[in-house]
Design a protein around this motif. Structure first.
Motif, PDB file in Angstrom:
ATOM      1  N   ILE A 252      -5.132  45.898  -3.183  1.00 19.88           N
ATOM      2  CA  ILE A 252      -5.440  44.972  -4.265  1.00 19.88           C
ATOM      3  C   ILE A 252      -4.267  44.984  -5.238  1.00 19.88           C
ATOM      4  CG2 ILE A 252      -6.973  44.487  -6.204  1.00 19.88           C
ATOM      5  CD1 ILE A 252      -9.208  45.862  -4.603  1.00 19.88           C
ATOM      6  N   SER A 253      -3.681  43.824  -5.452  1.00 18.89           N
ATOM      7  CA  SER A 253      -2.521  43.727  -6.332  1.00 18.89           C
ATOM      8  C   SER A 253      -2.705  42.544  -7.274  1.00 18.89           C
ATOM      9  CB  SER A 253      -1.242  43.560  -5.506  1.00 18.89           C
ATOM     10  OG  SER A 253      -0.104  43.502  -6.344  1.00 18.89           O
ATOM     11  N   PRO A 254      -3.365  42.753  -8.403  1.00 16.70           N
ATOM     12  CA  PRO A 254      -3.631  41.659  -9.338  1.00 16.70           C
ATOM     13  C   PRO A 254      -2.354  41.001  -9.851  1.00 16.70           C
ATOM     14  CG  PRO A 254      -5.005  43.548  -9.838  1.00 16.70           C
ATOM     15  CD  PRO A 254      -3.977  44.011  -8.849  1.00 16.70           C
ATOM     16  N   GLY A 255      -2.310  39.692  -9.787  1.00 14.20           N
ATOM     17  CA  GLY A 255      -1.165  38.937 -10.288  1.00 14.20           C
ATOM     18  C   GLY A 255      -1.456  37.461 -10.285  1.00 14.20           C
ATOM     19  N   TYR A 256      -0.625  36.712 -10.997  1.00 17.07           N
ATOM     20  CA  TYR A 256      -0.853  35.262 -11.108  1.00 17.07           C
ATOM     21  C   TYR A 256       0.466  34.567 -11.414  1.00 17.07           C
ATOM     22  CZ  TYR A 256      -3.218  30.906 -12.488  1.00 17.07           C
ATOM     23  OH  TYR A 256      -3.659  29.615 -12.568  1.00 17.07           O
ATOM     24  N   LEU A 257       0.674  33.424 -10.739  1.00 16.05           N
ATOM     25  CA  LEU A 257       1.808  32.554 -11.037  1.00 16.05           C
ATOM     26  C   LEU A 257       1.274  31.275 -11.663  1.00 16.05           C
ATOM     27  CD1 LEU A 257       4.072  32.990  -7.870  1.00 16.05           C
ATOM     28  CD2 LEU A 257       4.562  33.762 -10.203  1.00 16.05           C
ATOM     29  N   PHE A 258       1.710  31.015 -12.890  1.00 16.16           N
ATOM     30  CA  PHE A 258       1.188  29.913 -13.702  1.00 16.16           C
ATOM     31  C   PHE A 258       2.295  28.862 -13.827  1.00 16.16           C
ATOM     32  CE2 PHE A 258      -1.641  29.410 -17.761  1.00 16.16           C
ATOM     33  CZ  PHE A 258      -1.939  28.110 -17.373  1.00 16.16           C
ATOM     34  N   TYR A 259       2.032  27.671 -13.267  1.00 20.82           N
ATOM     35  CA  TYR A 259       3.053  26.629 -13.239  1.00 20.82           C
ATOM     36  C   TYR A 259       3.181  25.918 -14.584  1.00 20.82           C
ATOM     37  CZ  TYR A 259       5.527  22.333 -12.032  1.00 20.82           C
ATOM     38  OH  TYR A 259       6.428  21.293 -12.003  1.00 20.82           O
ATOM     39  N   SER A 260       4.434  25.724 -15.000  1.00 20.02           N
ATOM     40  CA  SER A 260       4.744  24.966 -16.213  1.00 20.02           C
ATOM     41  C   SER A 260       5.411  23.655 -15.820  1.00 20.02           C
ATOM     42  CB  SER A 260       5.682  25.767 -17.119  1.00 20.02           C
ATOM     43  OG  SER A 260       6.292  24.919 -18.093  1.00 20.02           O
ATOM     44  N   TRP A 261       4.807  22.542 -16.204  1.00 18.29           N
ATOM     45  CA  TRP A 261       5.408  21.247 -15.909  1.00 18.29           C
ATOM     46  C   TRP A 261       6.667  21.033 -16.749  1.00 18.29           C
ATOM     47  CZ3 TRP A 261       5.501  17.354 -12.588  1.00 18.29           C
ATOM     48  CH2 TRP A 261       6.052  16.140 -12.983  1.00 18.29           C
ATOM     49  N   GLU A 262       6.630  21.433 -18.006  1.00 17.61           N
ATOM     50  CA  GLU A 262       7.785  21.240 -18.888  1.00 17.61           C
ATOM     51  C   GLU A 262       9.021  21.970 -18.371  1.00 17.61           C
ATOM     52  OE1 GLU A 262       6.789  22.301 -22.865  1.00 17.61           O
ATOM     53  OE2 GLU A 262       5.424  20.608 -23.166  1.00 17.61           O
ATOM     54  N   GLU A 263       8.830  23.158 -17.819  1.00 17.62           N
ATOM     55  CA  GLU A 263       9.946  23.954 -17.307  1.00 17.62           C
ATOM     56  C   GLU A 263      10.166  23.737 -15.812  1.00 17.62           C
ATOM     57  OE1 GLU A 263      11.803  25.845 -19.181  1.00 17.62           O
ATOM     58  OE2 GLU A 263      10.647  26.157 -21.015  1.00 17.62           O
ATOM     59  N   ASN A 264       9.195  23.121 -15.156  1.00 15.04           N
ATOM     60  CA  ASN A 264       9.177  23.045 -13.690  1.00 15.04           C
ATOM     61  C   ASN A 264       9.457  24.425 -13.097  1.00 15.04           C
ATOM     62  OD1 ASN A 264       8.886  21.880 -11.129  1.00 15.04           O
ATOM     63  ND2 ASN A 264      11.065  21.402 -10.967  1.00 15.04           N
ATOM     64  N   SER A 265       8.734  25.403 -13.623  1.00 14.05           N
ATOM     65  CA  SER A 265       8.927  26.803 -13.235  1.00 14.05           C
ATOM     66  C   SER A 265       7.581  27.517 -13.217  1.00 14.05           C
ATOM     67  CB  SER A 265       9.866  27.506 -14.224  1.00 14.05           C
ATOM     68  OG  SER A 265      11.150  26.926 -14.227  1.00 14.05           O
ATOM     69  N   PHE A 266       7.607  28.731 -12.685  1.00 20.82           N
ATOM     70  CA  PHE A 266       6.392  29.535 -12.578  1.00 20.82           C
ATOM     71  C   PHE A 266       6.517  30.778 -13.448  1.00 20.82           C
ATOM     72  CE2 PHE A 266       6.869  27.100  -8.721  1.00 20.82           C
ATOM     73  CZ  PHE A 266       5.587  26.606  -8.492  1.00 20.82           C
ATOM     74  N   TYR A 267       5.546  30.967 -14.329  1.00 20.03           N
ATOM     75  CA  TYR A 267       5.481  32.165 -15.156  1.00 20.03           C
ATOM     76  C   TYR A 267       4.618  33.210 -14.451  1.00 20.03           C
ATOM     77  CZ  TYR A 267       7.614  29.961 -19.280  1.00 20.03           C
ATOM     78  OH  TYR A 267       8.488  29.375 -20.160  1.00 20.03           O
ATOM     79  N   GLY A 268       5.048  34.465 -14.519  1.00 20.50           N
ATOM     80  CA  GLY A 268       4.340  35.525 -13.832  1.00 20.50           C
ATOM     81  C   GLY A 268       3.502  36.391 -14.751  1.00 20.50           C
ATOM     82  N   TYR A 269       2.410  36.949 -14.170  1.00 18.04           N
ATOM     83  CA  TYR A 269       1.526  37.872 -14.889  1.00 18.04           C
ATOM     84  C   TYR A 269       1.014  38.882 -13.874  1.00 18.04           C
ATOM     85  CZ  TYR A 269       1.915  33.991 -18.026  1.00 18.04           C
ATOM     86  OH  TYR A 269       2.448  33.010 -18.802  1.00 18.04           O
ATOM     87  N   LYS A 270       0.946  40.146 -14.267  1.00 18.94           N
ATOM     88  CA  LYS A 270       0.489  41.163 -13.327  1.00 18.94           C
ATOM     89  C   LYS A 270      -0.511  42.102 -13.986  1.00 18.94           C
ATOM     90  CE  LYS A 270       4.390  44.327 -14.179  1.00 18.94           C
ATOM     91  NZ  LYS A 270       5.529  45.038 -13.558  1.00 18.94           N
ATOM     92  N   GLY A 271      -1.395  42.633 -13.132  1.00 18.68           N
ATOM     93  CA  GLY A 271      -2.368  43.614 -13.581  1.00 18.68           C
ATOM     94  C   GLY A 271      -1.969  44.991 -13.114  1.00 18.68           C
ATOM     95  N   VAL A 272      -2.971  45.803 -12.814  1.00 18.00           N
ATOM     96  CA  VAL A 272      -2.753  47.188 -12.401  1.00 18.00           C
ATOM     97  C   VAL A 272      -3.022  47.304 -10.908  1.00 18.00           C
ATOM     98  CG1 VAL A 272      -3.438  49.591 -12.741  1.00 18.00           C
ATOM     99  CG2 VAL A 272      -3.437  48.000 -14.684  1.00 18.00           C
ATOM    100  N   LEU A 273      -2.063  47.833 -10.173  1.00 16.79           N
ATOM    101  CA  LEU A 273      -2.180  47.967  -8.731  1.00 16.79           C
ATOM    102  C   LEU A 273      -3.447  48.734  -8.361  1.00 16.79           C
ATOM    103  CD1 LEU A 273      -0.653  47.346  -6.063  1.00 16.79           C
ATOM    104  CD2 LEU A 273       0.384  49.608  -6.260  1.00 16.79           C
ATOM    105  N   ASN A 274      -4.182  48.183  -7.375  1.00 19.21           N
ATOM    106  CA  ASN A 274      -5.420  48.787  -6.847  1.00 19.21           C
ATOM    107  C   ASN A 274      -6.567  48.809  -7.854  1.00 19.21           C
ATOM    108  OD1 ASN A 274      -4.375  49.327  -4.259  1.00 19.21           O
ATOM    109  ND2 ASN A 274      -3.476  51.255  -4.955  1.00 19.21           N
ATOM    110  N   ASP A 275      -6.465  48.040  -8.909  1.00 20.49           N
ATOM    111  CA  ASP A 275      -7.527  47.974  -9.922  1.00 20.49           C
ATOM    112  C   ASP A 275      -7.969  46.517 -10.068  1.00 20.49           C
ATOM    113  OD1 ASP A 275      -9.248  48.115 -12.047  1.00 20.49           O
ATOM    114  OD2 ASP A 275      -7.792  48.900 -13.482  1.00 20.49           O
ATOM    115  N   ALA A 276      -9.017  46.148  -9.348  1.00 23.97           N
ATOM    116  CA  ALA A 276      -9.485  44.756  -9.366  1.00 23.97           C
ATOM    117  C   ALA A 276      -9.962  44.331 -10.748  1.00 23.97           C
ATOM    118  CB  ALA A 276     -10.607  44.569  -8.338  1.00 23.97           C
ATOM    119  N   SER A 277     -10.454  45.281 -11.542  1.00 23.83           N
ATOM    120  CA  SER A 277     -10.948  44.924 -12.872  1.00 23.83           C
ATOM    121  C   SER A 277      -9.834  44.434 -13.789  1.00 23.83           C
ATOM    122  CB  SER A 277     -11.645  46.129 -13.517  1.00 23.83           C
ATOM    123  OG  SER A 277     -10.719  47.150 -13.814  1.00 23.83           O
TER     124      SER A 277
END
Length: 342
Positions: A252-277
């Motif tokens: 389990i590797s919590p993370g998210y890529l959030f698309y920005s139209w203004e930047e035409n880029s992806f912003y990253g976000y991460k949680g804690v490895l092996n911690d679904a909460s």
């Protein structure tokens, strides 16, 4: 048939939720890759016909390019492995009566670029599809491109579709200059739609490597902005998510890529490895205060499957610890954004 965007998705649960959340514009024609015969014991094609009943046109394929590994998902292996060995299996699957009857589906002639070119196998697809469909798509890779185009050249008809699949390679690389020219010239010769397809997010991307509220520098979504400069009629991508290799297991590797139209880029976000909460406890608070979340209007957030889901998790109205679901949120947000602005 005119279109300028080909959102490309695997037909599985989370991409399906993302797709169904958006009423695609007429200039969007989706390409779905089948990766299993059944979904939760239900027949895949039966589900697919129901889910796409409102579309005017849909491309359908099976990803023969995928390597079969020890870790490959068993359902994907069951479907794809026999088709890689015998393309007639793929042709027969995509010529299911339920697909043919709808008169909206466009089968894709494709091949595995990782093995020597097999013209005898490819012709099985072409001959079978032509018996049942009046329009075909041809999916070329850089490897074995000339062999494939030479064979396709004998069968192309007006209003067919010709796709150059670059995987995740940059369209700007000098080695593709000749390939672009070949595809575009052939498309003009037969009055067919030319499409360039690539994944914007490298396969090497990991959630643990993301930096909170920072742009993922290795992602390249420039195709959206410059595909026409190479002469193509349309472009395609994998709707803001990584084109994975369909392997099962893993941590389990919590993370998210959030698309920005203004930047035409992806912003990253991460949680804690092996911690679904940490999807709920770490990711959601970060995303709620993020640069992309502030960029989009309230109207977008109400109609966007991804944004709306994250807001509901933040409010405690929805559970948020399912790793596959977050892939659906990313895809849903990307699709909704392009549907609004493209």
């Amino acid at each position: 048939m005119y279109f300028d965007y080909m959102p490309t998705m695997r037909y599985r649960e989370q991409e399906k939720y993302a797709y169904k959340s958006v009423n695609l514009k007429d200039n969007f024609v989706p390409l779905f890759e089948f990766v299993s015969k059944t979904q939760r014991t239900k027949d895949t094609i039966e589900n697919f016909v129901r889910d796409t009943k409102h579309e005017r046109a849909v491309l359908i394929d099976v990803p023969l390019y995928l390597p079969m590994k020890t870790q490959t998902d068993p359902k994907a292996r069951e479907l794809i492995a026999p088709m890689k060995a015998n393309h007639q299996e793929k042709a027969d699957f995509l010529c299911d009566k339920r697909l043919i009857e709808e008169d909206k589906y466009i089968p894709v002639v494709s091949y595995d670029p990782h093995v020597p070119y097999q013209s005898r196998e490819v012709i099985k697809q072409i001959n079978t599809f032509k018996k049942h469909y009046n329009k075909l798509a041809y999916r070329a890779h850089y490897k074995n491109l000339s062999d494939f185009l030479d064979q396709a050249n004998d069968h192309l008809n007006s209003n067919d579709i010709l796709i150059l699949d670059l995987d995740e390679a940059s369209q700007a690389h000098p080695k593709f200059k000749k390939a672009h020219k070949q595809i575009v010239e052939l498309s003009k010769k037969y009055n067919i739609v030319s499409v360039i397809l690539r994944s914007a997010i490298p396969d090497e991307t990991t959630n643990t490597g993301l930096e909170d509220d920072e742009i993922l520098d290795t992602a390249d979504n420039s195709l959206l902005e410059n595909y026409s400069e190479y002469g193509y009629d349309a472009f395609g991508d994998y709707v803001g998510v990584k084109k994975d290799t369909l392997t099962s297991g893993g941590r389990i590797s919590p993370g998210y890529l959030f698309y920005s139209w203004e930047e035409n880029s992806f912003y990253g976000y991460k949680g804690v490895l092996n911690d679904a909460s940490s999807f709920t406890n770490v990711l959601v608070p970060e995303i709620m205060q993020s640069v992309p979340m502030k960029e989009f209007s309230e109207e977008h957030k109400r109609s966007c499957y991804g944004c709306c889901s994250i807001i509901e998790i933040h409010k405690g109205k929805k559970k948020g610890n399912s790793q596959p679901a977050w892939k659906g949120y990313a895809a849903g947000h990307y699709l909704q954004t392009l549907n609004e602005f493209l």
